[in-house]
Design an enzyme around this catalytic site. Structure first.
Site, PDB file in Angstrom:
ATOM      1  N   GLU A  16       0.788  -1.475  -0.236  1.00 61.04           N
ATOM      2  CA  GLU A  16       0.374  -0.397   0.318  1.00 61.04           C
ATOM      3  C   GLU A  16       0.753   1.608  -0.029  1.00 61.04           C
ATOM      4  O   GLU A  16       0.659   1.904  -0.714  1.00 61.04           O
ATOM      5  CB  GLU A  16      -1.322   0.123   1.492  1.00 61.04           C
ATOM      6  CG  GLU A  16      -1.918   1.280   1.299  1.00 61.04           C
ATOM      7  CD  GLU A  16      -3.317   1.315   0.955  1.00 61.04           C
ATOM      8  OE1 GLU A  16      -2.784   1.347  -0.794  1.00 61.04           O
ATOM      9  OE2 GLU A  16      -4.347   0.251   1.169  1.00 61.04           O
ATOM     10  N   THR A  43      -3.282   9.994  -3.831  1.00 61.16           N
ATOM     11  CA  THR A  43      -4.271  10.038  -1.841  1.00 61.16           C
ATOM     12  C   THR A  43      -3.562  10.866  -1.411  1.00 61.16           C
ATOM     13  O   THR A  43      -3.907  11.002  -0.516  1.00 61.16           O
ATOM     14  CB  THR A  43      -3.711   8.213  -1.891  1.00 61.16           C
ATOM     15  OG1 THR A  43      -4.531   7.444  -2.917  1.00 61.16           O
ATOM     16  CG2 THR A  43      -4.067   7.894  -0.183  1.00 61.16           C
TER      17      THR A  43
HETATM   18  N1  HSE Z   1      -7.931   6.217   4.018  1.00 63.98           N
HETATM   19  C1  HSE Z   1      -7.765   6.520   3.372  1.00 63.98           C
HETATM   20  C2  HSE Z   1      -7.891   7.599   2.810  1.00 63.98           C
HETATM   21  C3  HSE Z   1      -8.027   5.028   2.063  1.00 63.98           C
HETATM   22  O1  HSE Z   1      -8.946   8.038   2.981  1.00 63.98           O
HETATM   23  O2  HSE Z   1      -7.305   8.910   2.562  1.00 63.98           O
HETATM   24  C4  HSE Z   1      -7.565   5.712   0.762  1.00 63.98           C
HETATM   25  O3  HSE Z   1      -7.859   5.066  -0.285  1.00 63.98           O
END
Ligand code: HSE
Length: 312
Positions: A129, A184
């Protein structure tokens, strides 16, 4: 030569206020990772990728990182070949890197009989990840591993799973937007560093409502909890017309809607015994399209987690 095939589902993280804690493993789409191990000597990892010309980068990086970490930790030698069949759209908030990462961890574990438990699988999978998305969060991994609705403790890596209520349909609508690279990381950079106590209180209420909804098997209660006073308001700048599309989904019969993971996909939850998920999907697509945005959409359900399809 030893061979194994593992598939892992897409997931939708956060579910409103459950940032980095909640996730929903979906029935489909699913990614498949095939690993084969042969020979002795120096460790080598080769990856190949099958998807119509899409950028293979993040998922290959994820699988390689997980396989390498595990091989080093357990002193595994020889050549490991990984072939990834990707069906989960990459970089749109559906946990594609998490699916590849957890599939790779499960595959390595079974192929070499390592005896890793859930916590061990998550510990190695998070390196995939990180290699793919630039962040070590566990929510998508837990949803993909276990399926259903999960709550994950990012420190102990304990996962609590709930089987979602019968008839709960999931509509995913993904606007075709030009997103910043390292999406992200960018989406996480938008989140405020400090939170007003009033917003925190509301988020505790919302997250508790989602959990209560799953515990009671009540889709309307889950839907009422699908909101967020902290992360979603900061991130929705990435998704033009987010509020309008969310409202359109709810007007068309969804019990609730929120950003899926780090976006830009939007997830809507529908009680298919009361409303038609098809109508919700069409309303979301039309709402985007009114504002000149094309959206790819599909209907799914919450599903089973990662599974060994074949071998070793
Ligand atoms: N919890 C993470 C975020 C998930 O919202 O950044 C990313 O896929």
């Amino acid at each position: 030569m030893k061979k194994i095939v593992v598939d892992a589902p897409a997931s939708s993280a956060n579910l409103g206020a459950g940032f980095d804690v909640f996730s929903l493993g979906l029935s489909n789409p699913r990614d498949t990772v095939e690993l084969s191990a042969s020979g002795f000597g120096e460790m080598r990892i080769r990856t190949s990728y099958a998807q119509n010309g899409a950028d293979a980068g993040p998922e290959e990086r994820a699988v390689r990182a997980v396989a390498e970490k595990i091989a080093i930790e357990f002193g595994i030698h020889g050549t490991i070949e990984a072939s990834i069949t990707s069906r989960i759209p990459i970089g749109v908030g559906l946990g594609s890197s998490a699916a590849s990462s957890i599939a790779a961890a499960v595959a390595m574990n079974s192929l070499f009989g390592l005896g890793l438990d859930e916590r061990g699988l998550m510990k190695f999978a998070v390196e995939g990840e990180f290699a793919a998305s630039g962040s070590r969060h566990y929510d998508n991994l837990a949803g993909s591993l276990k399926g259903g609705f999960v709550i994950v403790n990012g420190d102990s890596l304990e996962i609590t799973r709930f089987t979602p209520p019968e008839g709960m349909a999931i509509v995913i609508s993904t606007p075709m937007l030009k997103l910043p690279g390292k999406k992200t990381q960018y989406a996480r950079s938008l989140i405020p560093g400090h939170v007003d106590i009033g917003k925190l209180t509301r988020n505790v209420f919302l997250a508790s409502t989602v959990v209560a909804g799953f515990a009671k098997g009540d889709i309307d209660v889950i839907g009422k909890g699908l909101d967020d006073s902290v992360v979603e308001p900061a991130r929705k700048v990435m998704i033009p017309w987010f509020d309008e599309v969310k409202e359109a989904a709810i007007k068309a019969g969804a019990s609730g809607a929120c950003i899926s993971g780090a976006g830009p996909s939007i997830l809507a939850i529908v009680d298919s015994l009361k409303s038609n998920p098809e109508n919700v999907m069409v309303s979301m697509v039309e709402s985007f399209s009114t504002h000149g945005i094309i959206a790819n959409s599909f209907i799914t359900t919450a599903g089973e987690g990662t599974s060994v399809v074949k071998g070793p």
